[in-house]
Write a protein that holds these residues in place. Structure first.
Motif: not given
Length: 620
Positions: A74, A440-441, A165, A76, A71, A423, A425
């Motif tokens: 992300l 979600a990635w 990221d 979010e 997470e 998620h 995102e």
């Protein structure tokens, strides 16, 4: 992460007690009446000594747990593992009670810690520290990690197929990098060696272009100082060390350079600089968890490395590596499932490299996708990985050659994300690319946990696989260890380490249940040896057969018990088995099983006789 192995992807074109007590043989243990570890952890920090993690009571410690959490990659929740401290507490309790973990690799984000160059976001640092505190207060040790993948999300645009990221936008803006393009890339990891923007950005960081590495190190020092200042002394004792940089790769090698020389001339000097920043931030007694070139131990793509030229790392560093089965993930290069002993050689290499470097090791990421074309392999791949963490001997030969078992490896599974499948995102900020499923990635789905519709944390994998018996603290030195989890692959029970027919009474006692065997050489300390007891081992139905005695339903701890049960620290309801000795240099053994129902004293005694003879013959 499992798709990082870019070379693979190019080839293609993750207290019950007394009522159940039967008999305890032997004289009372000369241990303190106050139970060690009644506070969080055992009230002491870990150090590295003699190639092991060691606590303040001199016990050999094994770290087992998960990465918390992807997470952080992300937007979010603004680069935090959780939306709130309450969610962090819920996750920590579940991780301990359902997942059996005693430690986490806790992800942090450079982008959110330093959104403006030279300006550190104390709101972010405060929130991250508060979430970290939730795990520490649950009795879970923590080692933070500055995480990055593909260098930065800011290299990608709203229309990109992938994202990254790590580095903040100002760091990307300095480079004036070309528009990102991976060409024909089927999986996100190919970007590492095929995307020109990613390659150039990585190269710039490692060569300190624009002072990028200087800024990162200054930010790291500020972060570590903040964490130390905002934890109590007891909480800070639970912080094991720091992982400076996730999955380092050169981007592009200089002329005449290769992986090994890059590690020697570029990566290792960075770790030395990071180590100095740890010292300046008050982390002098905590090791840096240093990672080699991420391709050093790939089982398809491999580059020479493993910090071979760093010399003796010693107590200031931990050899820190990842392992994913590239062949299994490919869906092409490995047909069928993983087999008994599949990874003992790979993980044996990790043990050997750490030993040669004079330190201990941690496999800080391992796992397998739980969705997609190869998800069906996950039950066997993960069982084989945990088997290889436990012992360097495969199950079929463990009882024959237990002395070759080796040290029990520490490890953190990828990953523990309670928001899995829930998620919200916007991928690369694109309102038309709302990601809710999986992690979600970059189409990943590896979390061992999720929240159900009532908001309760629930496992996505077999609890028998995840919540395991393991020696969390050994008073002395581990000689041999194994755990038969009896986890399932669909409706099939996977039994890779059956008790041999040469031990009929032990086999009868275990039956179809789960069991572990620990053989250790005592170290003379006052604190007991501890093994984590999974939820599948209720105290009243746990049987222990040891040279210290035989017990069905271990009693509560006291100064007169050699075999006892107690709660784990942190108030999560999880439990531990305590084995107390006062001697030095003696070989002890303990079989722990949930397979027996009120076994007779005759069966317990016969099983003990068999085990004693087995230890004398196989271990000496």
């Amino acid at each position: 992460m499992p798709n990082i192995r870019a070379r693979l992807l190019a080839v293609l074109v993750v207290l019950c007690g007394l009522c159940g007590f039967l008999t305890v043989a032997g004289s009372p243990a000369a241990t303190a009446a106050t139970l060690p570890g009644s506070l969080s952890f055992d009230g002491t920090a870990l150090t590295v000594s003699g190639g092991r993690f060691v606590d303040g009571n001199g016990r050999e410690v094994v770290l087992r747990g998960y990465n918390v959490s992807g997470e952080t990659k992300l937007a979010e929740n603004n680069g935090l593992p959780f939306a709130s401290v309450a969610d962090a507490k819920k996750s920590a309790t579940a991780l301990r009670a359902l997942g059996g973990g005693n430690s986490v690799r806790f992800l942090l984000s450079w982008a959110y810690a330093e959104p403006v160059r030279g300006q550190y976001d104390t709101t972010y640092l405060a929130a991250a520290t508060a979430q970290m505190r939730a795990f520490l207060d649950a009795g879970i040790r923590v080692y933070p990690d500055f995480h990055q993948d593909l260098y930065s999300r800011y290299l990608f645009n709203e229309g990109s197929w992938y994202t990254g990221d790590g580095a903040p936008q100002w760091a990307v803006d300095l480079g004036g990098y070309p528009a990102e393009s991976c060409g024909i890339c089927f999986l996100w990891g190919q970007n590492i060696t095929q995307n020109g923007a990613v390659k150039k950005a990585q190269y710039d960081f490692w060569h300190n272009a624009y002072g990028l590495q200087d800024s990162f190190l200054a930010m790291a020092q500020q972060t570590m100082a903040y964490v130390k200042q905002n934890l109590t002394a007891e909480q800070f004792a639970g912080v094991v060390g720091f992982d400076p940089y996730n999955e380092p790769y050169a981007g592009t090698y200089d002329s005449g350079q290769a992986s090994r020389t890059w590690e020697r001339d570029v990566l290792w000097p960075f770790y030395v600089r990071f180590r100095a920043r740890m010292d300046a931030a008050g982390w002098t007694d905590k090791p840096a968890f240093v990672e080699p070139n991420l391709f050093w131990n790939g089982n398809v793509s491999k580059e020479e490395g493993g910090l071979l030229d760093a010399g003796t790392l010693g107590s200031r560093y931990v050899f820190n590596t990842h392992f994913y089965d590239q062949k299994a993930i490919s869906g092409i290069l490995m047909w069928g499932n993983a087999e008994n002993g599949q990874y003992v050689t790979d993980f044996g290499t990790v043990r050997d490299r750490a030993a040669a470097a004079g330190t201990t090791a941690v496999v800080s990421e391992f796992g397998h996708p739980l969705n997609g074309n190869t998800a069906g392999k996950a039950p066997t791949v993960l069982k084989a990985m945990y088997q290889a963490l436990d012992s360097r001997v495969k199950g079929v030969t463990w009882w024959t050659t237990p002395a070759a078992s080796g040290s029990v490896l520490s490890g953190s599974q990828w990953q523990w994300d309670i928001y899995n499948g829930r998620h919200h995102e916007l991928m690369n900020g694109n309102a038309d690319k709302l990601l809710t499923t999986g992690d979600a990635w970059n189409d990943e789905d590896l979390s061992a946990v999720r929240l159900d519709d009532s908001g309760t944390a629930t496992l996505r994998q077999d609890a028998r696989l995840l919540d395991r018996v393991y020696p969390s603290a050994t008073s002395g030195t581990t000689v041999a260890f194994t755990y038969e989890d009896r986890s399932r692959d669909g409706s099939t029970t996977l039994t890779w380490n059956p008790v041999p027919s040469t031990l009929p009474n032990v086999a009868s006692l275990v039956g179809s249940g789960q069991y572990s065997v620990l053989v250790w050489r005592s170290g003379g300390g006052a604190a007991p040896t501890e093994l984590h007891l999974p939820a599948s081992f209720p105290t009243a139905a746990t049987t222990v057969v040891s040279d210290l005695g035989t017990v069905y339903g271990p009693p509560a701890y006291s100064s007169t018990t050699k075999i006892a049960a107690a709660v784990e620290p942190g108030g999560t309801g999880s439990r531990r088995l305590l084995l107390s000795t006062s001697d030095t240099g003696t070989v002890h053994y303990a079989l722990v099983t949930n397979g027996a129902t009120a076994p007779s004293a005759t069966l317990l005694a016969a099983a003990r006789t068999e085990l004693a003879a087995w230890v004398a013959q196989k271990v000496g």
